[in-house]
Design a protein around this motif. Structure first.
Motif, PDB file in Angstrom:
ATOM      1  N   HIS A  62      50.504  28.275  -0.187  1.00  0.00           N
ATOM      2  CA  HIS A  62      50.551  29.692  -0.542  1.00  0.00           C
ATOM      3  C   HIS A  62      49.765  29.895  -1.833  1.00  0.00           C
ATOM      4  O   HIS A  62      49.983  29.181  -2.834  1.00  0.00           O
ATOM      5  CB  HIS A  62      51.997  30.151  -0.697  1.00  0.00           C
ATOM      6  CG  HIS A  62      52.814  29.913   0.544  1.00  0.00           C
ATOM      7  ND1 HIS A  62      52.516  30.499   1.755  1.00  0.00           N
ATOM      8  CD2 HIS A  62      53.907  29.125   0.771  1.00  0.00           C
ATOM      9  CE1 HIS A  62      53.374  30.108   2.672  1.00  0.00           C
ATOM     10  NE2 HIS A  62      54.228  29.273   2.105  1.00  0.00           N
ATOM     11  N   ASN A  85      54.481  33.694  -0.490  1.00  0.00           N
ATOM     12  CA  ASN A  85      55.537  32.703  -0.275  1.00  0.00           C
ATOM     13  C   ASN A  85      56.442  33.028   0.905  1.00  0.00           C
ATOM     14  O   ASN A  85      57.102  32.137   1.452  1.00  0.00           O
ATOM     15  CB  ASN A  85      56.376  32.569  -1.548  1.00  0.00           C
ATOM     16  CG  ASN A  85      55.595  31.940  -2.688  1.00  0.00           C
ATOM     17  OD1 ASN A  85      54.693  31.138  -2.469  1.00  0.00           O
ATOM     18  ND2 ASN A  85      55.923  32.321  -3.917  1.00  0.00           N
ATOM     19  N   ASP A  86      56.499  34.303   1.319  1.00  0.00           N
ATOM     20  CA  ASP A  86      57.350  34.664   2.450  1.00  0.00           C
ATOM     21  C   ASP A  86      56.620  34.597   3.794  1.00  0.00           C
ATOM     22  O   ASP A  86      57.167  34.986   4.817  1.00  0.00           O
ATOM     23  CB  ASP A  86      57.931  36.065   2.247  1.00  0.00           C
ATOM     24  CG  ASP A  86      56.864  37.156   2.270  1.00  0.00           C
ATOM     25  OD1 ASP A  86      55.657  36.824   2.234  1.00  0.00           O
ATOM     26  OD2 ASP A  86      57.236  38.355   2.314  1.00  0.00           O
ATOM     27  N   SER A  88      53.823  36.231   4.575  1.00  0.00           N
ATOM     28  CA  SER A  88      52.909  37.349   4.774  1.00  0.00           C
ATOM     29  C   SER A  88      51.533  36.986   4.216  1.00  0.00           C
ATOM     30  O   SER A  88      51.406  36.107   3.356  1.00  0.00           O
ATOM     31  CB  SER A  88      53.447  38.616   4.106  1.00  0.00           C
ATOM     32  OG  SER A  88      53.629  38.412   2.713  1.00  0.00           O
ATOM     33  N   THR A 109      52.641  41.549   7.573  1.00  0.00           N
ATOM     34  CA  THR A 109      53.888  41.498   6.812  1.00  0.00           C
ATOM     35  C   THR A 109      55.058  41.537   7.788  1.00  0.00           C
ATOM     36  O   THR A 109      54.878  41.614   9.001  1.00  0.00           O
ATOM     37  CB  THR A 109      53.996  42.688   5.843  1.00  0.00           C
ATOM     38  OG1 THR A 109      54.266  43.886   6.594  1.00  0.00           O
ATOM     39  CG2 THR A 109      52.711  42.875   5.037  1.00  0.00           C
ATOM     40  N   ALA A 228      55.384  36.614  -4.262  1.00  0.00           N
ATOM     41  CA  ALA A 228      56.517  36.468  -3.347  1.00  0.00           C
ATOM     42  C   ALA A 228      56.204  37.067  -1.985  1.00  0.00           C
ATOM     43  O   ALA A 228      56.582  36.527  -0.945  1.00  0.00           O
ATOM     44  CB  ALA A 228      57.755  37.121  -3.944  1.00  0.00           C
ATOM     45  N   THR A 229      55.490  38.196  -1.979  1.00  0.00           N
ATOM     46  CA  THR A 229      55.081  38.859  -0.738  1.00  0.00           C
ATOM     47  C   THR A 229      53.816  39.639  -1.019  1.00  0.00           C
ATOM     48  O   THR A 229      53.459  39.874  -2.187  1.00  0.00           O
ATOM     49  CB  THR A 229      56.192  39.795  -0.215  1.00  0.00           C
ATOM     50  OG1 THR A 229      55.855  40.262   1.098  1.00  0.00           O
ATOM     51  CG2 THR A 229      56.398  40.976  -1.136  1.00  0.00           C
TER      52      THR A 229
END
Length: 262
Positions: A62, A85-86, A88, A109, A228-229
């Motif tokens: 990521h 990291n999620d 997406s 997403t 994070a996203t």
């Protein structure tokens, strides 16, 4: 008794003398040793094992990375790719639509798959996004800038040993670092699972470069940490059609009303 021994000697003598000749003949008639096994298939399997391991590491890598995207006859462009990291992702592509006149951002997403039009010559006004489908849906070909595939879904193909591919070590294209592999399709199907070409990775799985018929991607700088996203480039709207990659047709002057027509 001496007569019997002399008779036996006369019978055995020729056999004893002939035994070495018979043994030599048997030895000469043994089948030749088999040729050494061809090492090429082992090397090919090893190359794909190495590439599959690097592609798997890329799936878990990521980052935020800038790539120089080059195509013959066109100026280089800087592509920004974000893998959050999620899971997406987002890729910003200057000149990715309307024949190179409009900048777009593609994103996947938890809410779906989106194309965002960015302020540029082909799109006046603020950025806005259109939902194309679910996050794992395929992008329609007419909307697809294609540069994101080596960084996203084609990694799934490179880790699938059932895919109809042939893999071999390759020399890195000019300006590209990392370990590189040539990937060819072994299927006659027109719908190949990915574009054949050269794929390069750093040891930690960072994609460092790709060269296909569609162009060349080259990592421009060390990647930055991932968020994070990903955030869409603008609000989602429902009153706008997504932008095609092809340039819009040139209006026919004969179909335009003349200046004096009311």
């Amino acid at each position: 008794m001496p007569v019997l021994l002399r008779s036996a000697g006369r019978v055995l003598g020729p056999l004893v003398l002939a035994l070495p000749t018979l043994l030599a003949a048997c030895t000469s008639e043994q089948p030749p040793a088999p040729p050494p096994a061809d090492a090429a298939p082992v090397q090919v399997d090893a190359a794909w094992d190495e590439l599959a391991a690097l592609a798997a590491a890329a799936q878990d890598r990521h980052l935020v990375a800038q790539y120089v995207y080059g195509r013959p006859g066109q100026p280089d462009r800087t592509i920004v790719f974000t893998s959050a990291n999620d899971g997406s992702w987002r890729v910003d592509v200057p000149g990715g639509a309307l024949g190179g006149t409009a900048d777009v951002s593609m994103a996947s997403t938890a809410d779906g798959l989106f194309q965002c039009a960015l302020p540029s010559a082909g799109h006046a006004g603020a950025a806005s996004c259109v939902r194309l489908g679910d996050r794992d849906d395929a992008i329609p070909r007419r909307l697809d800038p294609r540069v994101q595939h080596p960084l996203t879904d084609w990694l799934d193909v490179l880790t699938d040993r059932r895919a109809p591919l042939a893999v071999a070590p390759a020399t890195a294209p000019e300006g590209v670092t990392g370990t590189c592999y040539s990937v060819e399709s072994t299927s006659a199907s027109l719908n190949a699972p990915l574009d054949v070409g050269i794929y390069c990775y750093d040891r930690d799985g960072t994609p460092t470069g790709v060269r296909t018929a569609a162009g060349t991607l080259r990592l421009a700088a060390p990647p930055a940490p991932a968020p994070a996203t990903v955030q869409l480039a603008g609000p989602v709207v429902i009153d706008r059609e997504p932008l095609d990659t092809a340039a819009p047709p040139t209006p026919d002057p004969s179909e335009s009303p003349s200046a004096g027509t009311p």
